[in-house]
Design a protein around this motif. Sequence first.
Motif, PDB file in Angstrom:
ATOM      1  N   ALA A   1       0.822  -1.216   0.000  1.00 38.81           N
ATOM      2  CA  ALA A   1       0.000   0.000   0.000  1.00 38.81           C
ATOM      3  C   ALA A   1       0.848   1.254   0.000  1.00 38.81           C
ATOM      4  O   ALA A   1       0.463   2.268  -0.598  1.00 38.81           O
ATOM      5  N   ILE A   2       1.999   1.228   0.654  1.00 35.87           N
ATOM      6  CA  ILE A   2       2.833   2.431   0.706  1.00 35.87           C
ATOM      7  C   ILE A   2       3.911   2.439  -0.373  1.00 35.87           C
ATOM      8  O   ILE A   2       4.706   3.360  -0.447  1.00 35.87           O
ATOM      9  N   ALA A   3       3.946   1.407  -1.211  1.00 31.79           N
ATOM     10  CA  ALA A   3       4.963   1.316  -2.259  1.00 31.79           C
ATOM     11  C   ALA A   3       4.663   2.323  -3.371  1.00 31.79           C
ATOM     12  O   ALA A   3       3.569   2.880  -3.467  1.00 31.79           O
ATOM     13  N   GLY A   4       5.632   2.521  -4.212  1.00 34.67           N
ATOM     14  CA  GLY A   4       5.481   3.446  -5.329  1.00 34.67           C
ATOM     15  C   GLY A   4       4.532   2.920  -6.391  1.00 34.67           C
ATOM     16  O   GLY A   4       4.017   1.807  -6.319  1.00 34.67           O
ATOM     17  N   LEU A   5       4.322   3.744  -7.406  1.00 39.24           N
ATOM     18  CA  LEU A   5       3.370   3.392  -8.456  1.00 39.24           C
ATOM     19  C   LEU A   5       3.822   2.196  -9.282  1.00 39.24           C
ATOM     20  O   LEU A   5       2.998   1.462  -9.800  1.00 39.24           O
ATOM     21  N   GLY A   6       5.117   1.978  -9.421  1.00 40.70           N
ATOM     22  CA  GLY A   6       5.597   0.842 -10.200  1.00 40.70           C
ATOM     23  C   GLY A   6       5.141  -0.475  -9.606  1.00 40.70           C
ATOM     24  O   GLY A   6       4.693  -1.372 -10.325  1.00 40.70           O
ATOM     25  N   VAL A   7       5.220  -0.596  -8.299  1.00 40.15           N
ATOM     26  CA  VAL A   7       4.784  -1.822  -7.638  1.00 40.15           C
ATOM     27  C   VAL A   7       3.279  -1.972  -7.754  1.00 40.15           C
ATOM     28  O   VAL A   7       2.764  -3.065  -7.969  1.00 40.15           O
ATOM     29  N   ARG A   8       2.561  -0.868  -7.639  1.00 37.08           N
ATOM     30  CA  ARG A   8       1.101  -0.927  -7.775  1.00 37.08           C
ATOM     31  C   ARG A   8       0.694  -1.369  -9.177  1.00 37.08           C
ATOM     32  O   ARG A   8      -0.264  -2.121  -9.341  1.00 37.08           O
ATOM     33  N   ASP A   9       1.414  -0.908 -10.184  1.00 36.72           N
ATOM     34  CA  ASP A   9       1.106  -1.331 -11.549  1.00 36.72           C
ATOM     35  C   ASP A   9       1.349  -2.822 -11.725  1.00 36.72           C
ATOM     36  O   ASP A   9       0.550  -3.530 -12.336  1.00 36.72           O
TER      37      ASP A   9
END
Length: 95
Positions: free
Chosen positions: A64-72
């Motif tokens: 949840a607190i990771a950057g957008l790359g991990v979310r993608d």
Amino acid sequence: MAHRFLPDPLIFAILLTIATFALAFALTPQLPEALVMMWDSGFWNLLAFAMQMVLILVTGHALAIAGLGVRDIMGYCVTTLLFPGVVFVAGMYLF
């Protein structure tokens, strides 16, 4: 301020354990030694389950607190898990 009025959660756990042991001793024909053995075996099973839940919570928080790359990447993984046809189409496209 709440620390002054609320006792430590460990106190609640100990009191509930004692109350449960007393009720089990009073309402069942089990000996105290058998009740302690049942508590011991059940405790370790619950501990394994609790550690799995902790791992899920910690991993979820880290994502949840990771950057957008991990979310993608996670969004892509969820999409492929929810829609198996996407995996087939992506595989046909890549190969």
